[in-house]
Design a protein around this motif. Structure first.
Motif, mmCIF file in Angstrom:
data_model
loop_
_atom_site.group_PDB
_atom_site.id
_atom_site.type_symbol
_atom_site.label_atom_id
_atom_site.label_comp_id
_atom_site.label_asym_id
_atom_site.label_seq_id
_atom_site.Cartn_x
_atom_site.Cartn_y
_atom_site.Cartn_z
ATOM 1 N N UNK A 61 19.266 33.053 36.205
ATOM 2 C CA UNK A 61 20.637 32.909 36.097
ATOM 3 C C UNK A 61 20.794 33.397 34.585
ATOM 4 N N UNK A 62 19.956 34.313 34.206
ATOM 5 C CA UNK A 62 20.284 34.901 32.971
ATOM 6 C C UNK A 62 20.308 36.480 32.733
ATOM 7 N N UNK A 63 20.969 36.907 31.749
ATOM 8 C CA UNK A 63 21.436 38.365 31.710
ATOM 9 C C UNK A 63 20.113 39.047 31.298
ATOM 10 N N UNK A 64 19.973 40.428 31.479
ATOM 11 C CA UNK A 64 19.188 41.121 30.881
ATOM 12 C C UNK A 64 18.688 41.338 29.241
ATOM 13 N N UNK A 65 19.775 41.043 28.564
ATOM 14 C CA UNK A 65 19.767 41.038 27.282
ATOM 15 C C UNK A 65 19.424 39.515 26.818
ATOM 16 N N UNK A 66 19.401 38.552 27.646
ATOM 17 C CA UNK A 66 18.986 37.308 27.105
ATOM 18 C C UNK A 66 17.536 37.070 26.793
ATOM 19 N N UNK A 67 17.121 36.164 25.690
ATOM 20 C CA UNK A 67 15.712 36.098 25.408
ATOM 21 C C UNK A 67 15.261 34.947 25.993
ATOM 22 N N UNK A 68 14.526 34.676 26.736
ATOM 23 C CA UNK A 68 14.116 33.201 27.400
ATOM 24 C C UNK A 68 12.532 33.107 27.191
ATOM 25 N N UNK A 69 12.183 31.974 26.553
ATOM 26 C CA UNK A 69 10.782 31.494 26.370
ATOM 27 C C UNK A 69 10.217 30.151 26.504
ATOM 28 N N UNK A 70 9.037 29.747 26.489
ATOM 29 C CA UNK A 70 8.794 28.513 26.697
ATOM 30 C C UNK A 70 7.962 28.194 25.213
ATOM 31 N N UNK A 71 8.548 27.394 24.512
ATOM 32 C CA UNK A 71 8.032 26.922 23.348
ATOM 33 C C UNK A 71 6.751 26.113 23.320
ATOM 34 N N UNK A 72 6.581 25.347 24.357
ATOM 35 C CA UNK A 72 5.429 24.595 24.402
ATOM 36 C C UNK A 72 5.784 23.214 25.073
ATOM 37 N N UNK A 73 4.481 22.853 25.903
ATOM 38 C CA UNK A 73 5.046 21.619 26.760
ATOM 39 C C UNK A 73 5.967 21.882 27.543
ATOM 40 N N UNK A 74 7.129 20.850 27.714
ATOM 41 C CA UNK A 74 8.122 20.982 28.606
ATOM 42 C C UNK A 74 9.562 21.485 27.941
ATOM 43 N N UNK A 75 9.235 22.125 26.671
ATOM 44 C CA UNK A 75 10.396 22.626 26.074
ATOM 45 C C UNK A 75 10.503 24.151 26.085
ATOM 46 N N UNK A 76 11.899 24.681 26.504
ATOM 47 C CA UNK A 76 12.164 25.904 26.513
ATOM 48 C C UNK A 76 13.292 26.541 25.538
ATOM 49 N N UNK A 77 13.541 27.647 25.304
ATOM 50 C CA UNK A 77 14.529 28.041 24.466
ATOM 51 C C UNK A 77 14.985 29.416 25.193
ATOM 52 N N UNK A 78 16.492 29.653 24.610
ATOM 53 C CA UNK A 78 17.089 30.741 25.093
ATOM 54 C C UNK A 78 17.986 31.475 24.023
ATOM 55 N N UNK A 79 17.969 32.598 23.419
ATOM 56 C CA UNK A 79 18.717 33.249 22.563
ATOM 57 C C UNK A 79 19.442 34.102 23.095
ATOM 58 N N UNK A 80 20.782 34.040 22.827
ATOM 59 C CA UNK A 80 22.025 34.557 23.324
ATOM 60 C C UNK A 80 22.413 35.636 22.410
ATOM 61 N N UNK A 81 22.176 36.986 22.473
ATOM 62 C CA UNK A 81 22.855 37.898 21.553
ATOM 63 C C UNK A 81 24.368 38.335 21.936
#
Length: 529
Positions: free
Chosen positions: A424-444
């Protein structure tokens, strides 16, 4: 034209010829010395000296063609045969011969060694050859009928014999000088290839190098996947330098297919040779899908091999016949071997970089790489006064999956959540797993309202998924209901660092979790600050 009589005169001419040829290293200067000697010994209205060695398989190389127009000697540059003429081949086979005509007639300018409106009526053709090889063909011609005799033919043969060694030396010196220059270019290219672990850069360097050292209208670098037996295009350029993108194909045909199958180089200098090879060529670019639309007349192609493994093919094509030599083949093979090493190193480098930057379970960015990329884009956004937002996402009650069904099922849930978010993300979005069951998404370049919309879309997608568990374990239901709590925060004038922004999103996520889970909460300074 009458010949000069007297053996002393001839001896002096030959002696002078030897001295002058011995003091020059320029092929055209040598040709002028030889034709001047032929003029003094016999006389001519038109003449030429062409270098040609039948064993080398290259086009004739005219050194000098001189005509007489209105009583003046004029060098004729446009008379350049693409292949040896019948007279040249006859001279090489017979050693030399006389040819006479009764009347003038028009002839193709590329084959005309005289006034283009008429033909010389008396001609002599002799081979220039050493004991070991043919060097070329010397011809002198007259517009008069029956101007030459057999004695003059023998004299011209003698002249050709005397100059053959000097021409061979000059040709060899030129070839050595040219080869040294090409090797310098090759040495520079090898250093450039190894300077960066970037396949695109490697291909561009190989292409530019090939274009500098040999004829190259079209150029192809193809990769080979041994597991699938597929030819995979890497880089292709079509005249006049237009990048072409082609499709993969099975290695059971095509030039690349032939190269990787045989692990051998190929050199074709004519369309006839290509047709005779029986190769079903894979056409590309603007040449259409019919062989008759392809202007290629010469092809040189070599495999990229490293430690016995074939990585693909490098090929250059020319629209002219007889474009390539064995020297070209050697250079391209050397270049291809270095390209194979560089491409493999680039792939290993990419693999190492991927492992260093990627979470091994979900194959998304790990914590370190996520922060590196997000920090970069956050800094750019602040400099350019652009919007920037982040989303924090946590799988609800994740511990229950591990406790009830085991860690393999828990891992599977994390992978499925990752795949759902990534789709569901755009090519410019930054998606990663921070650890365990926690995820983060940066949206320029994303306003808060748009970030909230994205967050709701992700939450809904995961909520409605009802993940299908295809791992067969005891007591595991066929479908699992998974939800996430999501926090959203957008950068503003009070947010000086990425860490501050991430902390705000993290607070918002925990508010969502503590408010009942499976929801989105937006951080606002007046409510959560």
């Amino acid at each position: 034209m009458p010949s000069r009589e007297g053996s002393k005169f001839e001896v002096d001419i030959f002696a002078s010829l030897g001295r002058e040829l011995g003091s020059t290293t320029d092929a055209e200067t040598a040709a002028r010395i030889i034709l001047d000697a032929a003029d003094q010994l016999i006389g001519w209205d038109a003449s030429y000296l062409i270098l040609y060695d039948p064993t080398r398989g290259i086009s004739p190389r005219p050194l000098l063609t001189i005509d007489t127009f209105n009583g003046k000697r004029v060098i004729q540059r446009e008379a350049v045969p693409e292949k040896p003429t019948a007279n040249m081949l006859a001279a090489i086979e017979m050693g030399g011969f006389l040819s006479f005509y009764e009347d003038h007639f028009e002839i193709d300018p590329s084959l005309s060694f005289g006034d283009h409106s008429k033909r010389t009526l008396s001609q002599m053709f002799v081979a220039v050859a050493t004991r070991s090889r043919t060097i070329g063909v010397l011809s002198i011609q007259s517009y008069k009928k029956n101007a030459y005799e057999n004695s003059q033919l023998e004299l011209l043969k003698n002249l050709a014999s005397h100059c053959a060694g000097a021409l061979e030396r000059i040709w060899a010196q030129e070839a050595l000088s040219d080869q040294l220059e090409r090797l310098k270019i090759l040495h520079h290219a090898v250093n450039d290839i190894n300077a960066r672990h970037d396949v695109e850069h490697i291909c561009k360097v190989v292409f530019e190098t090939v274009r500098r050292v040999m004829p190259c209208n079209d150029f192809v670098m193809d990769g080979y996947n041994e597991k699938t037996n597929m030819i995979e295009p890497i880089f292709a350029v079509e005249h006049p330098g237009r990048r072409v993108f082609t499709e993969s194909y099975f290695a059971d045909h095509g030039l690349s297919g032939e190269i990787v199958r045989t692990k051998s180089s190929l050199l074709f200098n004519s369309v006839e040779a290509m047709d005779a090879s029986g190769i079903q060529f894979e056409l590309y670019g603007s040449h259409g899908d019919q062989p008759e639309d392809d202007p290629t007349c010469s092809i040189i192609a070599v495999p990229m091999i490293l430690h016995g493994k074939t990585y693909g093919m490098v090929s250059a094509q020319s629209y002219q016949p007889n474009a390539y030599t064995n020297d070209d083949l050697y250079l391209l093979e050397t270049l291809a071997s270095h390209a194979a090493i560089a491409i493999e190193n680039a792939r290993l480098f990419d693999s190492i970089q991927y492992l260093a930057n990627t979470d091994p379970l979900t194959e998304t960015l790990n914590r370190r790489r996520f922060y590196e990329l997000a920090e970069r884009d956050f800094h750019v956004a602040r400099l350019n006064k652009q919007p920037f937002a982040v989303i924090m996402l946590d799988v609800d009650d994740f511990k229950k999956f591990n406790d009830a069904f085991g860690h393999k099922v828990g891992d599977h849930v994390l992978v499925l959540v990752t795949d759902t978010c990534r789709s569901a993300l755009r090519a410019s979005d930054i998606f990663g797993r921070l650890g365990g069951e926690e995820f983060a998404l940066a949206l320029p370049k994303t306003q808060l309202s748009d970030a909230v919309e994205i967050a709701n879309r992700l939450r809904n997608s995961i909520h409605e998924k009802n993940f299908n568990i295809d791992i067969e374990f005891a007591n595991v239901p066929a479908r699992l209901s998974v939800t996430v709590s999501v926090g959203v925060a957008a950068s503003d004038a009070t947010c000086k660092t990425l860490d501050m922004l991430m902390e705000r999103a993290d607070k918002a996520m925990y508010i969502a979790k503590n408010s009942g889970r499976d929801r989105v909460h937006v951080w606002r300074v007046e409510a959560d600050g």
